[in-house]
Scaffold this active site. Structure first.
Site, PDB file in Angstrom:
ATOM      1  N   GLU A   1      41.972  37.684  36.919  1.00 60.28           N
ATOM      2  CA  GLU A   1      42.812  36.931  38.078  1.00 60.28           C
ATOM      3  C   GLU A   1      42.594  35.402  37.880  1.00 60.28           C
ATOM      4  O   GLU A   1      43.925  34.633  38.120  1.00 60.28           O
ATOM      5  CB  GLU A   1      42.118  37.373  39.457  1.00 60.28           C
ATOM      6  CG  GLU A   1      42.255  38.734  39.768  1.00 60.28           C
ATOM      7  CD  GLU A   1      43.368  38.972  40.436  1.00 60.28           C
ATOM      8  OE1 GLU A   1      44.135  38.002  41.281  1.00 60.28           O
ATOM      9  OE2 GLU A   1      44.083  40.010  40.046  1.00 60.28           O
TER      10      GLU A   1
ATOM     11  N   CYS B   1      47.659  50.658  38.427  1.00 65.29           N
ATOM     12  CA  CYS B   1      46.154  50.216  38.739  1.00 65.29           C
ATOM     13  C   CYS B   1      45.506  51.720  38.330  1.00 65.29           C
ATOM     14  O   CYS B   1      45.873  52.554  38.705  1.00 65.29           O
ATOM     15  CB  CYS B   1      46.097  50.015  40.191  1.00 65.29           C
ATOM     16  SG  CYS B   1      44.210  49.807  40.650  1.00 65.29           S
TER      17      CYS B   1
ATOM     18  N   ASP C   1      50.000  47.013  42.338  1.00 62.65           N
ATOM     19  CA  ASP C   1      48.401  46.839  41.901  1.00 62.65           C
ATOM     20  C   ASP C   1      47.820  46.049  42.860  1.00 62.65           C
ATOM     21  O   ASP C   1      48.294  45.722  43.790  1.00 62.65           O
ATOM     22  CB  ASP C   1      48.573  46.124  40.440  1.00 62.65           C
ATOM     23  CG  ASP C   1      47.113  46.064  39.798  1.00 62.65           C
ATOM     24  OD1 ASP C   1      46.277  46.753  40.222  1.00 62.65           O
ATOM     25  OD2 ASP C   1      46.908  45.160  39.076  1.00 62.65           O
ATOM     26  N   SER C   2      46.580  46.009  42.600  1.00 66.18           N
ATOM     27  CA  SER C   2      45.531  45.327  43.838  1.00 66.18           C
ATOM     28  C   SER C   2      45.639  43.902  43.520  1.00 66.18           C
ATOM     29  O   SER C   2      45.643  43.011  44.269  1.00 66.18           O
ATOM     30  CB  SER C   2      44.135  45.920  43.449  1.00 66.18           C
ATOM     31  OG  SER C   2      43.725  45.697  42.221  1.00 66.18           O
TER      32      SER C   2
ATOM     33  N   HIS D   1      43.944  45.109  34.474  1.00 67.64           N
ATOM     34  CA  HIS D   1      43.847  43.584  34.317  1.00 67.64           C
ATOM     35  C   HIS D   1      43.306  43.179  32.802  1.00 67.64           C
ATOM     36  O   HIS D   1      43.507  41.794  32.365  1.00 67.64           O
ATOM     37  CB  HIS D   1      42.769  43.369  35.197  1.00 67.64           C
ATOM     38  CG  HIS D   1      43.010  42.877  36.677  1.00 67.64           C
ATOM     39  ND1 HIS D   1      43.420  44.106  37.516  1.00 67.64           N
ATOM     40  CD2 HIS D   1      43.222  41.775  37.272  1.00 67.64           C
ATOM     41  CE1 HIS D   1      43.373  43.505  38.659  1.00 67.64           C
ATOM     42  NE2 HIS D   1      43.484  42.143  38.501  1.00 67.64           N
TER      43      HIS D   1
ATOM     44  N   CYS E   1      41.704  49.282  32.467  1.00 68.63           N
ATOM     45  CA  CYS E   1      42.089  48.624  33.898  1.00 68.63           C
ATOM     46  C   CYS E   1      43.508  47.728  33.449  1.00 68.63           C
ATOM     47  O   CYS E   1      43.060  46.903  32.309  1.00 68.63           O
ATOM     48  CB  CYS E   1      40.991  47.731  34.291  1.00 68.63           C
ATOM     49  SG  CYS E   1      41.310  46.820  35.838  1.00 68.63           S
TER      50      CYS E   1
END
Length: 266
Positions: free
Chosen positions: A149, A71, A7-8, A185, A183
């Site tokens: 994050e 992702c 993933d990023s 996240h 997403c």
């Protein structure tokens, strides 16, 4: 036996959690390209180049049995390239538009994803194929990626930011009864997102579907059954940005057996 999850940033942790519940003895190596985070603001060709370089490098090093691109943004554009380059299965992430449309009682759903994902032809095709009888609100947000994050680094969530990013849901005569977290996240923020949604709006993500797909593909590999009784091996964690970028993640890393942490230079 091991697989590699890419993933990023930390969004793939939500996928790790789902896979770990289904396959607790599987070693999950993880790579995050935090040097280029967020992917939702990057040109397609840059993403294809970066993911291809990192995936090929780490697959050659780790010899995983399968690669998960955890992702949504990358999955919409890079899977065909990877599947021609690698000789292992590559699993991508598909927003849960189909189950959202099937479960909607008022034919009104919403998709929350990165700005890149909501504007791509891939997403339009997904909606036309599986939700053509529904009204679909598209919400693109980079700020919620940043909030996820921050959460994994022990910082507080700003509910005002969540309300601002999701305000469109409250501005219509009807509200969606299904909100797709498009997403990886965003499942990390699920309990906070739920607090700012209208009552009765249900959250859906792709984590469990990915876990089932990984399980199915690994079951086809004879080595999966041969190694099923072996002790789980320590996992390796890779990042591309500064070391400080993973500060605060130690508890997650150690809880999930990540005992070797490396920076990848490309």
């Amino acid at each position: 036996m091991s697989i590699l999850i890419f993933d990023s940033g930390v969004g793939g942790f939500s996928v790790c959690q789902a896979i770990s519940k289904t396959l607790p003895k599987l070693t999950l190596h993880y790579c995050m390209d935090n040097q280029l985070l967020p992917y939702g603001e990057q040109p397609s060709q840059i993403i294809i180049q970066r993911v291809s370089q990192l995936a090929n490098k780490l697959v050659a090093k780790l010899k995983p049995r399968l690669l998960v691109i955890a992702c949504n943004t990358a999955s919409t554009i890079v899977l065909p390239t990877l599947r021609t380059q690698l000789n292992i299965p590559v699993v991508g992430v598909v927003p849960a538009v189909k189950p959202a449309a099937e479960n909607s009682k008022n034919n009104h759903i919403a998709l929350l994803a990165t700005p890149a994902t909501v504007t791509r032809q891939y997403t339009e095709t997904l909606i036309n194929d599986y939700a053509k009888n529904c009204r679909v609100d598209l919400i693109g947000s980079t700020r919620l990626v940043e909030q996820a994050e921050n959460l994994l680094r022990g910082k507080n969530i700003d509910l005002k930011i969540l309300r601002d990013e999701l305000q469109v849901i409250h501005q219509n005569a009807t509200t969606p009864d299904q909100l797709v977290l498009g997403c990886t996240h965003f499942p990390l923020l699920a309990e906070y997102i739920q607090q700012v949604l209208p009552q009765g709006t249900r959250l859906l993500d792709s984590g469990n579907a990915i876990a089932r797909r990984v399980d199915y593909l690994l079951q086809q590999n004879p080595l999966f059954h041969k190694n099923s009784n072996q002790q789980k091996q320590p996992a390796q964690f890779f990042f591309t940005g500064e070391q400080v970028s993973i500060a605060g993640l130690e508890k997650f890393l150690w809880d999930n057996n990540y005992q070797q942490i490396h920076q990848v230079i490309i």
